[in-house]
Design a protein around this motif. Sequence first.
Motif, mmCIF file in Angstrom:
data_model
loop_
_atom_site.group_PDB
_atom_site.id
_atom_site.type_symbol
_atom_site.label_atom_id
_atom_site.label_comp_id
_atom_site.label_asym_id
_atom_site.label_seq_id
_atom_site.Cartn_x
_atom_site.Cartn_y
_atom_site.Cartn_z
ATOM 1 N N HIS A 90 0.873 -1.174 0.000
ATOM 2 C CA HIS A 90 0.000 0.000 0.000
ATOM 3 C C HIS A 90 0.911 1.225 0.000
ATOM 4 O O HIS A 90 1.346 1.703 1.052
ATOM 5 N N ARG A 91 1.190 1.747 -1.193
ATOM 6 C CA ARG A 91 2.217 2.782 -1.325
ATOM 7 C C ARG A 91 1.915 4.058 -0.544
ATOM 8 O O ARG A 91 2.797 4.558 0.177
ATOM 9 N N PRO A 92 0.699 4.628 -0.625
ATOM 10 C CA PRO A 92 0.442 5.839 0.177
ATOM 11 C C PRO A 92 0.634 5.617 1.669
ATOM 12 O O PRO A 92 1.193 6.479 2.362
ATOM 13 N N ARG A 93 0.188 4.466 2.164
ATOM 14 C CA ARG A 93 0.334 4.201 3.598
ATOM 15 C C ARG A 93 1.806 4.053 3.975
ATOM 16 O O ARG A 93 2.230 4.515 5.038
ATOM 17 N N CYS A 94 2.599 3.410 3.115
ATOM 18 C CA CYS A 94 4.040 3.288 3.369
ATOM 19 C C CYS A 94 4.706 4.667 3.407
ATOM 20 O O CYS A 94 5.592 4.923 4.230
ATOM 21 N N ILE A 95 4.281 5.544 2.494
ATOM 22 C CA ILE A 95 4.829 6.905 2.477
ATOM 23 C C ILE A 95 4.501 7.615 3.787
ATOM 24 O O ILE A 95 5.365 8.257 4.403
ATOM 25 N N GLY A 96 3.235 7.502 4.235
ATOM 26 C CA GLY A 96 2.815 8.164 5.470
ATOM 27 C C GLY A 96 3.573 7.642 6.684
ATOM 28 O O GLY A 96 4.038 8.432 7.519
ATOM 29 N N SER A 256 2.318 14.086 6.739
ATOM 30 C CA SER A 256 2.260 12.629 6.590
ATOM 31 C C SER A 256 0.855 12.066 6.819
ATOM 32 O O SER A 256 0.531 10.975 6.341
ATOM 33 N N LEU A 257 0.003 12.791 7.542
ATOM 34 C CA LEU A 257 -1.304 12.265 7.936
ATOM 35 C C LEU A 257 -2.239 11.971 6.758
ATOM 36 O O LEU A 257 -2.920 10.944 6.764
ATOM 37 N N PRO A 258 -2.321 12.835 5.718
ATOM 38 C CA PRO A 258 -3.249 12.531 4.608
ATOM 39 C C PRO A 258 -2.974 11.206 3.910
ATOM 40 O O PRO A 258 -3.893 10.595 3.352
ATOM 41 N N TYR A 259 -1.744 10.716 3.943
ATOM 42 C CA TYR A 259 -1.397 9.485 3.219
ATOM 43 C C TYR A 259 -2.061 8.252 3.828
ATOM 44 O O TYR A 259 -2.161 7.223 3.161
ATOM 45 N N LEU A 260 -2.505 8.356 5.048
ATOM 46 C CA LEU A 260 -3.183 7.224 5.674
ATOM 47 C C LEU A 260 -4.580 7.018 5.097
ATOM 48 O O LEU A 260 -5.211 5.986 5.330
ATOM 49 N N PHE A 261 -5.090 8.010 4.351
ATOM 50 C CA PHE A 261 -6.458 7.953 3.827
ATOM 51 C C PHE A 261 -6.525 7.757 2.318
ATOM 52 O O PHE A 261 -7.610 7.582 1.769
#
Length: 655
Positions: A90-96, A256-261
């Motif tokens: 899950h690339r966005p979550r990994c970034i976050g 970093s918080l928006p990447y969790l969504f």
Amino acid sequence: MTAIEVQGNPQTSRPCRSIGLFNNIKFFVLCHGMLQLAQLLVSGYLKGSITTIEKRYGFSSQKSGLLAAFNEVGNTVLIVFVSFFGSRVHRPRCIGIGAMIASVGVFLIALPHFISNEYITDSNNNNSSGLCKSPNISKQTCDQEKTDSHLGVYPILLLGQLLLGIGGVPIQPFGISYIDDYAEKRNSPFYLGILFAVTVIGPAFGYMMSSVLLRFYVDIDKMSSSYLNLKNDDPRWVGAWWLGFLMAATLLLLTSLPYLFFPRKMSREEIVEAPVEPSTEKMMEDKKPKSETKEEVSLTEFLKSFPKIVMRTLRNPIYLLVVLAQVNLAAMVAGLATFMGKFIERQFAQTASFSNMMMGGLNIPSAMLGIMAGGVILRKLGLTVRSSAAMCMVAVFVSIMFAIPLLFIGCPTNKVSGINYNVSSQQCSNACSCSDEAFNPVCGSDGVEFLSPCHAGCKTWMIGRINYMNCECVASTGSPGSAFPGPCGNKCSNRLIPFMILSSITCFVASLSHTTSFMMILRTVTPEDKSFALGIQFMLFRVLAFLPAPVLYGRAIDTACILWGKKCNKTTSCSYYDLDLFRHRFLGLQIFFIFGGFVCFFLSFVVLRRTNSTQEQNEKMSNQTKSGSSQEMKDAKQMLNKSNGHCNTQKTLRE
């Protein structure tokens, strides 16, 4: 029909309501731009405040260089695995999550300020304490300084840098691949261009922020009275280096918080055009992200094939030479970015705040303009690989021509009594019982600098006139001389302007080769190895340039030191440099690396020229062979026609 609609609607509408804005690639680009800005702001701010941290905790330049480069350790170790996992996670979550780890690292870098005691200088006491025959205060502060050294400040800073490097690993590669997968094909280069622009703007913001915050005293939060006796142009001044790290870490955490969504897979961006009936195959191709079309390979297969791909890529002479040229230029940039502020500060007697403003306001924008201009030239002229090599070679050669005069633009070393001038003068202050660890520079009326009022033999402090009187070691006619607080200054700050102009031109011209050399790499490797070639390139950057270069530059700077500071019988940061040696070794390394880049670009041009000439000869030979064979065919046809004509004639005669 109704039952199907009832069952289908909740499943299709619920995700849309829950994701909303987070299913938009433009919003992802905005978030990623902000995150990269925060990440690179930390990088620029650290390099802008590294000499202040060095002064605060008594590090050598070599230790400072290692600290500045240590984030590359975690980055280098994990970057290989990032190239494998790609779309499997899950690339966005990994970034976050990575950005959160990085923010923890930045908070750790600021931690030593809060666990250390108050910054101690001779100015913490009144000015009369440094006079001849005044009580020695250095032993009184030793217990406090020892507690600071036992807190393990340097390991904490290294750990923070390590976490910053580990957390930053997935940010750029995962972000770029995610945008490339789900952005419309024509918009993808524009979005990526925005992110690459941020990679240059971010460090510039970091330098400018350090320029502002280093004007505040380091212990401003502890209600310290010592800053009342210090100004920011005092050599003992230490700015609030920790404040910027708190601000940058907070910004990094928030971005970093928006990447969790964001979803793991996003619907592909579409552009409304004239209604043309697309084929079924085209629709399937558009809906399917690029990363999903690749063959799935297991981790063991990837690790087995990795050395083979590396060797196959490195056997390409053009790729190897261009990457080595880029490594040389990257090493030059890494060293300059870390210590150029310190060079300006020491060489031209400027404050750390002003030096960082010069870096963020002139050098980095010049490099950014050079990168952009190189891309425009490449696009307008439509250069071939061989022409690109020639352009890089010429640009780097011209930058060497602008860099060489910098070796001669600088200031002489101040006359410091007992260090590099009148070394025997210490005898006149022997009766004063001066501490070897005292550092409170004063300038005598004769233009000679002394380590402290005590070393100048001063016995009286005139409050109204703000200077020292009855200084026995200051040369004067008749009565004892006088001295005023602070260093004498080298009185050659007018040379700073031509130095910065030449330095900015050097950055601009050398940066012309940046985009062009990247395109050479993309054009000379096979399409299936392209992503691996870029991955290997960035890994070599880290191992051969970003990691060793700051340490090498720091070591070269340390060899120019003529007096090391001391506290509690321990060596701290350098108090005085031989400015000529400093300039020649620091800028000499810069010219050495630029020349290394020139040699590699020149060799790549020679190889390409030979390759092209060989290809031309082969083409000529093949053309000659083809023309020869076609001539033989013509002759054979003519012979056949003649024989057929002869047979026909004989047949006619018989009849």
